[in-house]
Design an enzyme around this catalytic site. Structure first.
Site, PDB file in Angstrom:
ATOM      1  N   ASP A 179      13.535  -8.771 -24.745  1.00  0.00           N
ATOM      2  CA  ASP A 179      14.651  -8.830 -25.681  1.00  0.00           C
ATOM      3  C   ASP A 179      14.107  -8.988 -27.110  1.00  0.00           C
ATOM      4  O   ASP A 179      13.292  -9.874 -27.373  1.00  0.00           O
ATOM      5  CB  ASP A 179      15.500 -10.053 -25.298  1.00  0.00           C
ATOM      6  CG  ASP A 179      16.793 -10.161 -26.067  1.00  0.00           C
ATOM      7  OD1 ASP A 179      17.346  -9.116 -26.455  1.00  0.00           O
ATOM      8  OD2 ASP A 179      17.268 -11.307 -26.248  1.00  0.00           O
TER       9      ASP A 179
ATOM     10  N   ASP B 255      12.716  -4.062 -31.667  1.00  0.00           N
ATOM     11  CA  ASP B 255      13.689  -4.377 -32.722  1.00  0.00           C
ATOM     12  C   ASP B 255      13.010  -4.246 -34.078  1.00  0.00           C
ATOM     13  O   ASP B 255      12.364  -5.174 -34.556  1.00  0.00           O
ATOM     14  CB  ASP B 255      14.246  -5.790 -32.517  1.00  0.00           C
ATOM     15  CG  ASP B 255      15.284  -6.156 -33.571  1.00  0.00           C
ATOM     16  OD1 ASP B 255      15.481  -5.360 -34.520  1.00  0.00           O
ATOM     17  OD2 ASP B 255      15.902  -7.229 -33.458  1.00  0.00           O
TER      18      ASP B 255
ATOM     19  N   ASN C  45      24.522  -8.645 -23.756  1.00  0.00           N
ATOM     20  CA  ASN C  45      23.542  -9.732 -23.801  1.00  0.00           C
ATOM     21  C   ASN C  45      24.218 -11.094 -23.908  1.00  0.00           C
ATOM     22  O   ASN C  45      25.054 -11.309 -24.787  1.00  0.00           O
ATOM     23  CB  ASN C  45      22.636  -9.562 -25.022  1.00  0.00           C
ATOM     24  CG  ASN C  45      21.678  -8.404 -24.867  1.00  0.00           C
ATOM     25  OD1 ASN C  45      21.791  -7.601 -23.957  1.00  0.00           O
ATOM     26  ND2 ASN C  45      20.718  -8.338 -25.765  1.00  0.00           N
TER      27      ASN C  45
END
Ligand code: G3H
Ligand code: 13P
Ligand code: ZN
Length: 285
Positions: free
Chosen positions: A81, A103, A229
């Protein structure tokens, strides 16, 4: 069973539901997630943030999640994540993660494309799926803080270019949610979800989904969100249960009792999310 993130998301995209992606930081959370998934026959994603990996170590997280996935009757993907570090992403892949998020949303569009494309090429070469983020989701995760004033919604045209040029499998979009507890009720930009889904026709991801009302979650799923999420609501269930137990049992000293009591409460929260996301009964062989 352990499956690729791509297969998991493809099934959700084709069958119009969302897979819950729950953050894992310790064994009790892994067990709560897997028990909820078994009980509701839901496909599920266990994901670890950079903070989670720093806390438990990538090998511990990977091995716990792999054992849980291997013994489960439902499809399970293991996902990184909000990865921002090339070396850490490679470590996750080496340790058996079947999906990673890169990300690079803090960079401008061209730089985000460049970084994301590189990770997608490498991950795809070894069968690992890739999530990326475009736009800026508000709130704080361990290593990244975005002030609400700096949160920017995803632009649909940029999203089309981004997906086309990077080849990512699924995209996290900024449409009004934020990480962590909400002060007021979050207002989602549903029209934006629809426009982006129509343009991209790939699985879309909603971050910062704890505390989002059921009605909004269901509408977002109906418009094309396929991965949701959840972290904060699990943390709340965990800490509330432990706090209550310690208050009621001030002399307790057995960690199994102090921490173990939270498993059931976390499981209930997770199972309820799975029902909300429409993943109940969607486990495939
Ligand atoms: O995306 C955010 C998650 O809540 C992760 O939070 O970085 O504190 O583990 P964390
Ligand atoms: P919440 O902590 O708001 O549930 O967000 C989780 C998340 O988006 C993890 O990437
Ligand atoms: Zn997030």
């Amino acid at each position: 069973m352990l499956v690729s993130g791509k297969d998991l998301m493809k099934h959700a995209h084709e069958n119009n539901y969302a897979v819950g992606a729950f953050n894992v930081n310790n064994m009790e959370i892994v067990q709560a997630i897997i028990e909820a998934a078994e009980e509701t026959q839901s496909p599920v994603i266990m994901q670890a943030s950079q903070g989670g990996l720093k806390y438990a170590g990538v090998e511990y997280i990977a091995e716990m999640a792999k054992i849980a996935a291997k013994n489960a009757s439902v499809p399970v993907a293991i996902h990184l994540d909000h990865g921002t570090d090339f070396v850490q992403i490679m470590q996750c892949i080496r340790n058996g993660f079947t999906s990673v998020m890169i990300d690079a949303s803090k960079h401008d569009l061209d730089k985000n494309i460049e970084i994301t494309k590189n990770i997608a090429e490498i991950a795809h070469a070894v069968g690992v799926s890739v999530e990326a983020e475009l736009g800026k989701i508000g709130g704080t995760e361990d290593d990244i803080t975005v002030d609400d004033k700096d949160a920017t919604f995803t632009d649909p045209d940029e999203a089309a270019r981004f997906v086309n040029e990077t080849g990512v499998d699924f995209l996290a979009i900024a449409v009004g949610t934020a990480h962590g507890p909400y002060k007021g009720e979050p207002k989602l930009d549903f029209d934006r979800i629809k426009v982006i889904k129509d343009k991209l026709n790939i699985p879309l991801v909603l971050h910062g989904s704890s505390g989002v009302p059921e009605e909004s979650i269901k509408k977002a799923v109906s418009l094309g969100i396929n991965k949701i999420n959840i972290d904060t609501d699990i943390r709340m269930a965990f800490s509330n249960a432990v706090r209550k137990f310690v208050n009621e049992n001030p002399d307790a000293y057995d960690p199994r009792k102090i921490v173990g009591c939270a498993r059931e409460d976390m499981k209930k929260v997770i199972a309820d999310k799975m029902r909300m996301f429409g993943s109940t009964g969607k486990a495939w062989k």
